[in-house]
Design an enzyme around this catalytic site. Structure first.
Site, mmCIF file in Angstrom:
data_model
loop_
_atom_site.group_PDB
_atom_site.id
_atom_site.type_symbol
_atom_site.label_atom_id
_atom_site.label_comp_id
_atom_site.label_asym_id
_atom_site.label_seq_id
_atom_site.Cartn_x
_atom_site.Cartn_y
_atom_site.Cartn_z
ATOM 1 N N SER A 19 0.816 -1.217 0.000
ATOM 2 C CA SER A 19 0.000 0.000 0.000
ATOM 3 C C SER A 19 0.852 1.271 0.000
ATOM 4 C CB SER A 19 -0.925 -0.009 1.214
ATOM 5 O OG SER A 19 -0.171 -0.148 2.403
ATOM 6 N N LYS A 59 0.961 -5.357 4.933
ATOM 7 C CA LYS A 59 1.540 -6.121 6.043
ATOM 8 C C LYS A 59 1.219 -5.548 7.419
ATOM 9 C CE LYS A 59 6.236 -6.824 6.248
ATOM 10 N NZ LYS A 59 7.411 -7.557 5.748
ATOM 11 N N THR A 62 7.142 4.755 1.170
ATOM 12 C CA THR A 62 6.663 5.945 0.467
ATOM 13 C C THR A 62 6.554 7.152 1.390
ATOM 14 O OG1 THR A 62 5.534 4.599 -1.168
ATOM 15 C CG2 THR A 62 4.736 6.872 -0.906
ATOM 16 N N ARG A 63 5.987 6.965 2.550
ATOM 17 C CA ARG A 63 5.746 8.144 3.376
ATOM 18 C C ARG A 63 7.045 8.755 3.908
ATOM 19 N NH1 ARG A 63 5.318 7.404 9.472
ATOM 20 N NH2 ARG A 63 5.236 5.163 9.766
ATOM 21 N N GLY A 84 11.811 14.127 -3.301
ATOM 22 C CA GLY A 84 10.697 14.449 -4.177
ATOM 23 C C GLY A 84 10.533 13.479 -5.322
ATOM 24 N N GLU A 121 18.680 17.400 -7.626
ATOM 25 C CA GLU A 121 19.348 16.470 -6.715
ATOM 26 C C GLU A 121 20.536 15.833 -7.416
ATOM 27 O OE1 GLU A 121 16.387 13.714 -5.326
ATOM 28 O OE2 GLU A 121 15.955 14.981 -3.611
ATOM 29 N N HIS A 135 22.385 4.991 0.761
ATOM 30 C CA HIS A 135 22.286 6.435 0.896
ATOM 31 C C HIS A 135 23.502 6.884 1.668
ATOM 32 C CE1 HIS A 135 21.016 10.486 1.491
ATOM 33 N NE2 HIS A 135 20.033 10.265 0.639
ATOM 34 N N ARG A 168 24.960 8.951 -5.875
ATOM 35 C CA ARG A 168 24.973 8.456 -4.495
ATOM 36 C C ARG A 168 26.076 7.463 -4.187
ATOM 37 N NH1 ARG A 168 18.582 7.817 -3.274
ATOM 38 N NH2 ARG A 168 18.339 10.030 -2.951
ATOM 39 N N HIS A 201 19.542 1.816 1.089
ATOM 40 C CA HIS A 201 18.469 2.771 0.813
ATOM 41 C C HIS A 201 17.496 2.315 -0.265
ATOM 42 C CE1 HIS A 201 16.578 6.631 0.841
ATOM 43 N NE2 HIS A 201 16.914 6.915 -0.385
ATOM 44 N N ARG A 223 20.106 3.725 -9.258
ATOM 45 C CA ARG A 223 18.929 4.585 -9.460
ATOM 46 C C ARG A 223 19.313 6.059 -9.359
ATOM 47 N NH1 ARG A 223 14.911 6.585 -4.945
ATOM 48 N NH2 ARG A 223 16.956 6.753 -4.004
ATOM 49 N N SER A 274 12.368 6.892 -8.266
ATOM 50 C CA SER A 274 11.651 5.688 -7.828
ATOM 51 C C SER A 274 10.172 5.951 -7.570
ATOM 52 C CB SER A 274 12.309 5.085 -6.597
ATOM 53 O OG SER A 274 12.692 6.075 -5.695
HETATM 54 C C1 LIG Z 1 13.893 7.509 3.810
HETATM 55 C C2 LIG Z 1 13.594 7.335 2.343
HETATM 56 C C3 LIG Z 1 13.601 8.451 1.515
HETATM 57 C C4 LIG Z 1 13.314 8.311 0.162
HETATM 58 N N1 LIG Z 1 13.262 9.437 -0.641
HETATM 59 C C5 LIG Z 1 12.873 9.309 -1.923
HETATM 60 C C6 LIG Z 1 12.664 10.460 -2.740
HETATM 61 O O1 LIG Z 1 12.833 11.592 -2.311
HETATM 62 N N2 LIG Z 1 12.253 10.270 -4.015
HETATM 63 C C7 LIG Z 1 12.048 9.025 -4.539
HETATM 64 O O2 LIG Z 1 11.676 8.907 -5.711
HETATM 65 N N3 LIG Z 1 12.215 7.926 -3.777
HETATM 66 C C8 LIG Z 1 12.612 8.045 -2.496
HETATM 67 N N4 LIG Z 1 12.764 6.924 -1.726
HETATM 68 C C9 LIG Z 1 12.445 5.625 -2.298
HETATM 69 C C10 LIG Z 1 10.938 5.507 -2.386
HETATM 70 O O3 LIG Z 1 10.357 6.056 -1.225
HETATM 71 C C11 LIG Z 1 10.525 4.066 -2.511
HETATM 72 O O4 LIG Z 1 11.267 3.433 -3.522
HETATM 73 C C12 LIG Z 1 9.048 3.984 -2.871
HETATM 74 O O5 LIG Z 1 8.290 4.694 -1.924
HETATM 75 C C13 LIG Z 1 8.620 2.554 -2.924
HETATM 76 O O6 LIG Z 1 7.241 2.537 -3.089
HETATM 77 P P1 LIG Z 1 6.507 1.149 -3.153
HETATM 78 O O7 LIG Z 1 5.069 1.457 -3.305
HETATM 79 O O8 LIG Z 1 7.167 0.293 -4.149
HETATM 80 O O9 LIG Z 1 6.823 0.484 -1.731
HETATM 81 P P2 LIG Z 1 6.510 0.950 -0.237
HETATM 82 O O10 LIG Z 1 6.068 2.350 -0.150
HETATM 83 O O11 LIG Z 1 7.679 0.542 0.577
HETATM 84 O O12 LIG Z 1 5.273 0.049 0.130
HETATM 85 C C14 LIG Z 1 5.424 -1.349 0.227
HETATM 86 C C15 LIG Z 1 4.181 -1.898 0.837
HETATM 87 O O13 LIG Z 1 4.181 -3.315 0.782
HETATM 88 C C16 LIG Z 1 3.793 -3.827 2.051
HETATM 89 N N5 LIG Z 1 4.332 -5.173 2.181
HETATM 90 C C17 LIG Z 1 5.620 -5.564 2.198
HETATM 91 N N6 LIG Z 1 5.692 -6.898 2.334
HETATM 92 C C18 LIG Z 1 4.423 -7.360 2.400
HETATM 93 C C19 LIG Z 1 3.839 -8.642 2.564
HETATM 94 N N7 LIG Z 1 4.567 -9.763 2.682
HETATM 95 N N8 LIG Z 1 2.496 -8.732 2.615
HETATM 96 C C20 LIG Z 1 1.722 -7.634 2.519
HETATM 97 N N9 LIG Z 1 2.216 -6.395 2.361
HETATM 98 C C21 LIG Z 1 3.547 -6.265 2.304
HETATM 99 C C22 LIG Z 1 4.358 -2.819 3.021
HETATM 100 O O14 LIG Z 1 3.774 -2.930 4.280
HETATM 101 C C23 LIG Z 1 4.010 -1.534 2.302
HETATM 102 O O15 LIG Z 1 2.664 -1.183 2.481
HETATM 103 C C24 LIG Z 1 13.050 7.040 -0.366
HETATM 104 C C25 LIG Z 1 13.057 5.925 0.476
HETATM 105 C C26 LIG Z 1 13.319 6.068 1.815
HETATM 106 C C27 LIG Z 1 13.298 4.864 2.708
#
Ligand SMILES: Cc1cc2nc3c(=O)[nH]c(=O)nc-3n(C[C@H](O)[C@H](O)[C@H](O)COP(=O)(O)OP(=O)(O)OC[C@H]3O[C@@H](n4cnc5c(N)ncnc54)[C@H](O)[C@@H]3O)c2cc1C
Length: 545
Positions: free
Chosen positions: A31, A54, A62-63, A68, A133, A254, A304, A365, A400, A405
């Site tokens: 999510s 999960k 994401t949060r 950006g 960036e 990172h 990076r 990261h 990346r 991302s």
């Molecule tokens: C501190 C930080 C700063 C970042 N800054 C940036 C930025 O500025 N710009 C950028 O582009 N990217 C940034 N990134 C990277 C970016 O945030 C992530 O790559 C992106 O948010 C991933 O999104 P996602 O939807 O793929 O996964 P996520 O947002 O990680 O969501 C994964 C979801 O899957 C769920 N999940 C995992 N395993 C299971 C399971 N077995 N069963 C059910 N649910 C499960 C989790 O609970 C979660 O809800 C940053 C990352 C971090 C950690």
């Protein structure tokens, strides 16, 4: 290809047989930006969607995103320039077609996200405020609340999903394994829900398509910016199911996580975003000397991996476990207004960045690799799609580019929804499960994390990787009982095994894979490694040029 000795791993997570089942058109696992964007687009196509996540809905990476989202929104910028910067970061391993999709469709997806309700920072004339960036040669990063971009994106998507009564969200639902029909097509998932009433314990969600959006795997290392849910579950599930997984050796570190000292098995280190370096903060060693100047034309704004290794080398040379980021000259008013999140997390750790340099160290990261997909998010298993950080669409290659991302999640989620909406088969019947199922003891988690950081992290060599592999072999023998912590630990070991196999085989330095014993980039490695498990769970590795 050199493959170290590694343990046999389960082809199925052990657990009780599903005690309940429900059915939907599409089940989305995760999510974050990828999962929620996919769910919203699937609903636009009139499909019933179940999102399983999960822990709580907002608990992914994401949060936490600060910097950006990169997209060409300045009339003086071009998709070709964005593609060029992306491909330079990827060092020859990006898929040009995927990159073109990303940069050309990105701006429209960002505007859609604003229509969904995300509010990005604006200039006094109302135009979007764009920043720059590391690795970008143009101002193309939209941000929100200064450095709280991800929180705003997650808030907006979460609210939009809650407004739609036809998107069902099941939280505290840990997905275990994929279900496939007799023809090998994905037809659902098994999951463990900490729920109430009939939907409690291990169950199954049957679906006509499955979208994996489980995010990253930073928790495989002791030091990571990723939240505790980022245990690589989607990649491990895909490996067990036999889906193609690739580029997993390319983990971006990172360079500047807030250094907090040692961490336990379930920890997340606050990020000190490179946007702060973009605004002029300097990396300095113990003598206050700027050590990145002269190492790269962009100094602190180099890609990076270059900065992470620059820091790592200073740490090795001086025998310290961190360096400093000096932002004092930017002024307290500017820092507090532009970087409220960083200032708050530093102050919470007892450091005031307006009056003292910030202690920083590299932390795992971002996973550039993952479950291999095509331009429609399809994996090698029919009916199984992957999106966001869990996927390897080919846009990142060996590294990346910052802020690509979140954009990748937006762009490919829409493409997946469009592909699924183009035609779905009826529900399939799951074929009987014949693979051997077992799990590891949860106690392996911190041991694995330390071994991975020591031997398979920022700097790697045959020797350090062999030491990590030996630790993993030992961990592979410690069987556990089915429970959330054991399922996660087994996923972590599965992903770590794949990573160590690929990192050992790739005898070169490229992107964020840095081999001290093979410091050059070598043309014969211009291709992709695919780690997998054989029938008995034995690790395998194949190569595709
Ligand atoms: C501190 C930080 C700063 C970042 N800054 C940036 C930025 O500025 N710009 C950028 O582009 N990217 C940034 N990134 C990277 C970016 O945030 C992530 O790559 C992106 O948010 C991933 O999104 P996602 O939807 O793929 O996964 P996520 O947002 O990680 O969501 C994964 C979801 O899957 C769920 N999940 C995992 N395993 C299971 C399971 N077995 N069963 C059910 N649910 C499960 C989790 O609970 C979660 O809800 C940053 C990352 C971090 C950690």
């Amino acid at each position: 290809m050199h493959l170290p000795e590694l343990p046999e791993l389960p082809r199925r997570l052990a657990g009780p047989a599903p005690g309940w089942a429900e059915s939907t058109d599409v089940v989305v696992v995760g999510s974050g930006i990828a999962g929620l964007t996919a769910a919203l687009h699937l609903r636009e196509a009139g499909l019933h969607v179940t999102v399983v996540t999960k822990e709580n809905i907002d608990d992914g990476s994401t949060r936490w995103a600060q910097g950006g989202i990169a997209a060409v929104l300045d009339p003086l910028d071009t998709p070709a320039a964005h593609a060029r910067d992306t491909e330079v970061a990827g060092v020859g391993l990006c898929d040009p077609a995927a990159v073109r999709v990303l940069v050309e469709e990105g701006p429209a997806r960002v505007r859609e996200l604003m229509r969904v309700g995300a509010e990005f920072d604006r200039n006094p004339d109302g135009s979007l405020m764009l920043t720059r960036e590391g690795g970008h040669h143009a101002n193309r990063i939209v941000h929100a609340g200064g450095d709280a971009t991800g929180a705003e994106v997650q808030r907006a998507l979460h609210a939009a999903v809650r407004r739609d009564p036809w998107i069902r969200v099941v939280d505290h639902a840990l997905v275990l394994d994929l279900l496939t029909d007799a023809a090998g097509r994905a037809c659902g998932i098994t999951l463990h829900v900490l729920g109430e009433g009939t939907e409690d314990g291990v169950g199954a969600v049957m679906a006509r398509a499955v979208v994996l959006a489980t995010g990253g795997m930073g928790q495989v290392f002791a030091s990571t910016t990723n939240p505790v849910v980022s245990t690589g579950d989607g990649v491990a599930l895909a490996i067990r199911a036999g889906a193609a997984v690739t580029d997993i050796e390319f983990v971006q570190f990172h360079p500047t996580a807030l250094f907090l000292g040692g961490t336990g098995g379930r920890a997340q280190q606050p990020l000190v975003s490179e946007a702060l370096r973009g605004e002029g903060a300097h990396l300095v060693d113990g003598d206050g000397k700027r050590f990145m100047v002269g190492q790269h034309e962009l100094a602190e704004l180099a890609p990076r991996d270059v900065v992470a290794k620059g820091i790592h080398r200073v740490m090795l040379a001086t025998g310290t476990d961190h360096v400093h980021l000096d932002a004092r000259h930017l002024g307290a008013a500017f820092l507090e207004q532009r970087f409220p999140t960083i200032v708050a997390s530093c102050r919470a750790a007892g450091v005031d960045p307006t009056t003292e340099p910030i202690p920083v160290a590299p932390a795992a990261h971002y996973a550039s690799g993952g479950v291999r997909t095509d331009l429609h998010g399809r994996t090698s298993i029919p009916g199984l799609y992957a999106c966001g950080e869990v996927a390897c669409t080919g846009v990142h290659g060996a590294n990346r580019l910052a802020s690509n991302s979140l954009l990748e999640g937006l762009v490919f989620a829409k493409r997946i929804a469009e592909h699924i909406a183009g035609g779905l088969p009826e529900h399939g019947e799951p074929a009987p499960v014949t693979e051997r199922a077992w799990v590891l003891d949860p106690g392996v988690r911190p041991v694995l994390q330390r071994a991975m950081t020591r031997g398979a992290g920022v700097l790697r060599s045959a020797e350090t990787l062999a030491a990590t592999a030996a630790t993993i072999v030992g961990l592979g023998a410690t069987r556990g009982r089915p429970a959330t912590a054991s399922w996660e630990a087994t996923n972590l070991v599965t992903v770590a095994t794949a990573l160590v196999a690929a990192a050992t085989a790739r005898e070169e330095t490229r992107g964020c894979h840095w081999r001290e014993d093979f410091p050059a980039t070598r043309d014969e490695w211009l291709g992709h490694l695919f780690p997998a498990l054989g029938d008995a769970g034995e690790p395998k590795l194949t190569w595709e040029a």
